[in-house]
Each structure stands twice: as structure tokens, then as C-alpha cells.
Scaffold this active site. Structure first.
Site, mmCIF file in Angstrom:
data_model
loop_
_atom_site.group_PDB
_atom_site.id
_atom_site.type_symbol
_atom_site.label_atom_id
_atom_site.label_comp_id
_atom_site.label_asym_id
_atom_site.label_seq_id
_atom_site.Cartn_x
_atom_site.Cartn_y
_atom_site.Cartn_z
ATOM 1 N N ASP A 29 -51.037 -61.190 0.809
ATOM 2 C CA ASP A 29 -50.146 -60.306 0.054
ATOM 3 C C ASP A 29 -49.869 -59.065 0.903
ATOM 4 O OD1 ASP A 29 -49.166 -58.320 -1.932
ATOM 5 O OD2 ASP A 29 -49.666 -59.885 -3.375
ATOM 6 N N ILE A 30 -48.588 -58.692 0.996
ATOM 7 C CA ILE A 30 -48.242 -57.545 1.859
ATOM 8 C C ILE A 30 -48.439 -56.194 1.164
ATOM 9 C CG2 ILE A 30 -46.706 -58.643 3.537
ATOM 10 C CD1 ILE A 30 -44.343 -57.661 1.773
ATOM 11 N N GLN A 92 -45.061 -60.567 -14.222
ATOM 12 C CA GLN A 92 -44.703 -61.377 -13.048
ATOM 13 C C GLN A 92 -43.466 -60.759 -12.402
ATOM 14 O OE1 GLN A 92 -43.557 -65.466 -13.838
ATOM 15 N NE2 GLN A 92 -43.795 -66.072 -11.691
ATOM 16 N N HIS A 98 -47.532 -68.300 -8.419
ATOM 17 C CA HIS A 98 -48.542 -67.977 -7.408
ATOM 18 C C HIS A 98 -49.836 -67.553 -8.088
ATOM 19 C CE1 HIS A 98 -45.975 -64.497 -8.242
ATOM 20 N NE2 HIS A 98 -47.047 -63.741 -8.096
ATOM 21 N N HIS A 100 -53.082 -65.170 -7.385
ATOM 22 C CA HIS A 100 -53.620 -64.108 -6.544
ATOM 23 C C HIS A 100 -55.133 -64.303 -6.435
ATOM 24 C CE1 HIS A 100 -50.247 -61.034 -7.179
ATOM 25 N NE2 HIS A 100 -50.027 -61.841 -8.196
HETATM 26 P P1 AMP Z 1 -46.573 -60.897 -9.305
HETATM 27 O O1 AMP Z 1 -45.258 -61.644 -9.355
HETATM 28 O O2 AMP Z 1 -46.553 -59.642 -10.120
HETATM 29 O O3 AMP Z 1 -47.755 -61.770 -9.652
HETATM 30 O O4 AMP Z 1 -46.831 -60.398 -7.845
HETATM 31 C C1 AMP Z 1 -46.018 -60.679 -6.745
HETATM 32 C C2 AMP Z 1 -46.826 -60.368 -5.516
HETATM 33 O O5 AMP Z 1 -46.090 -60.804 -4.381
HETATM 34 C C3 AMP Z 1 -47.109 -58.873 -5.301
HETATM 35 O O6 AMP Z 1 -48.509 -58.682 -5.194
HETATM 36 C C4 AMP Z 1 -46.385 -58.556 -4.008
HETATM 37 O O7 AMP Z 1 -47.079 -57.630 -3.229
HETATM 38 C C5 AMP Z 1 -46.320 -59.904 -3.332
HETATM 39 N N1 AMP Z 1 -45.226 -60.067 -2.383
HETATM 40 C C6 AMP Z 1 -43.911 -59.823 -2.594
HETATM 41 N N2 AMP Z 1 -43.207 -60.112 -1.493
HETATM 42 C C7 AMP Z 1 -44.082 -60.552 -0.557
HETATM 43 C C8 AMP Z 1 -43.970 -61.005 0.794
HETATM 44 N N3 AMP Z 1 -42.780 -61.064 1.418
HETATM 45 N N4 AMP Z 1 -45.085 -61.381 1.444
HETATM 46 C C9 AMP Z 1 -46.282 -61.329 0.838
HETATM 47 N N5 AMP Z 1 -46.466 -60.928 -0.442
HETATM 48 C C10 AMP Z 1 -45.382 -60.525 -1.130
#
Ligand code: AMP
Ligand code: ZN
Length: 138
Positions: A29-30, A92, A98, A100
Site C-alpha cells: 500500500d502506498i 471502501q 482487496h 489489507h
Molecule cells: P480501501 O478501498 O479504503 O479499502 O483502501 C484503498 C487502499 O488502496 C488505500 O489504503 C490506498 O492507500 C491504497 N492505494 C490506492 N492507490 C494505490 C496504488 N496505486 N498503489 C498502492 N496502493 C494504493
């Protein structure tokens, strides 16, 4: 498809990959909540738990199991949170399923997974349980 995680799976957007098999990809995760925060996704697009096939979901969970063990060995966290959000109401942000993995350390100050325990109404809990039970697919 205009999906950021599909683009990551296809290699069109860079990512720091940690694991891959024919169905699943895991990458860092970035915006990490903690050191080692990573994401596990199905390669085939599915927005949420409702759209993903059971086989792909099992593959994601199997990879999650493997990666949790690797994180434990590599970083020795005191705990690990698994998070999997479905829908805007559940916060989300990226509509490609995904999981985590968030490594946790005692006293890290993160507030995820903290909630006040308030006793529920047992009668209502039972009614809701029956409602759900009646909809379980065989
Ligand atoms: P969520 O949809 O709330 O479960 O979380 C989306 C996750 O994706 C967040 O923790 C972001 O930091 C992560 N994220 C979004 N874009 C990228 C990316 N290009 N590379 C890695 N992680 C990402
Ligand atoms: Zn996608």
C-alpha cells in the site's frame, strides 16, 4: 476498464509487488498505516465481495494466509489486522476487492479496530440472526 487495481494487475501502473500467482496479486500500500501494510487482490476485476467468485475469494484468502505468515516472520509485529471493505458506506475507496494486511505494534496508536462495546438488545439480535439464516445459500 478504468480501474486502478486492474491497471496494477496488468502492469500498466507501477507497484511494489510481493506475491503473485495465477489468480492473485499482492503489493505494498502506498499510503501505509504501518510498516508492512500490503494489499491482496484478485487479478480478475470484482468490485466487492458480492461480485467476486467464490474461487477467486478463496484464492485471495489463501494468499492472505500465506502473506500474514511472511509478514510475521519478516517484521515480527505484535499483531495483524485484516481489513476488507465493501461499499462506500464501509469506507471502501478503490472499487476492486482487496484485503489489507496491517501489521500492528503494541502502543502504535492506530485507532482502526477500536470500538466501544455497547450491549445489544438480545431479542433484536435473535430476529436479525434468523433473517440472515433464512437467506444463506445452500
Ligand atoms: P480501501 O478501498 O479504503 O479499502 O483502501 C484503498 C487502499 O488502496 C488505500 O489504503 C490506498 O492507500 C491504497 N492505494 C490506492 N492507490 C494505490 C496504488 N496505486 N498503489 C498502492 N496502493 C494504493
Ligand atoms: Zn479492477
Amino acid at each position: 476498464m478504468d480501474c486502478i487495481f486492474c491497471k496494477i494487475a496488468a502492469g500498466e501502473i507501477p507497484s511494489v509487488r510481493v506475491y503473485e500467482d495465477d489468480r492473485v496479486l499482492a503489493f505494498m500500500d502506498i499510503n501505509p498505516l504501518s510498516e508492512g501494510h500490503l494489499l491482496i487482490i484478485p487479478k480478475a476485476h470484482a468490485a466487492t465481495i458480492y461480485e467476486i467468485t467464490e474461487d477467486d475469494f478463496l484464492a485471495v484468502m489463501s494468499a492472505t494466509h500465506k502473506l500474514a505468515a511472511a509478514v510475521k516472520k519478516a517484521l515480527n509485529p505484535d499483531g495483524i489486522n485484516l481489513l476488507q471493505l465493501n461499499g462506500r458506506a464501509a469506507n471502501q475507496v478503490v472499487p476492486h476487492l482487496h484485503v489489507h494486511i496491517v501489521p500492528r505494534w503494541s502502543g502504535d496508536g492506530l485507532t482502526i479496530s477500536q470500538w466501544d462495546m455497547v450491549a445489544g438488545d438480545m431479542e433484536n439480535i435473535k430476529v436479525v440472526a434468523e433473517k440472515i439464516q433464512g437467506e444463506i445459500a445452500s
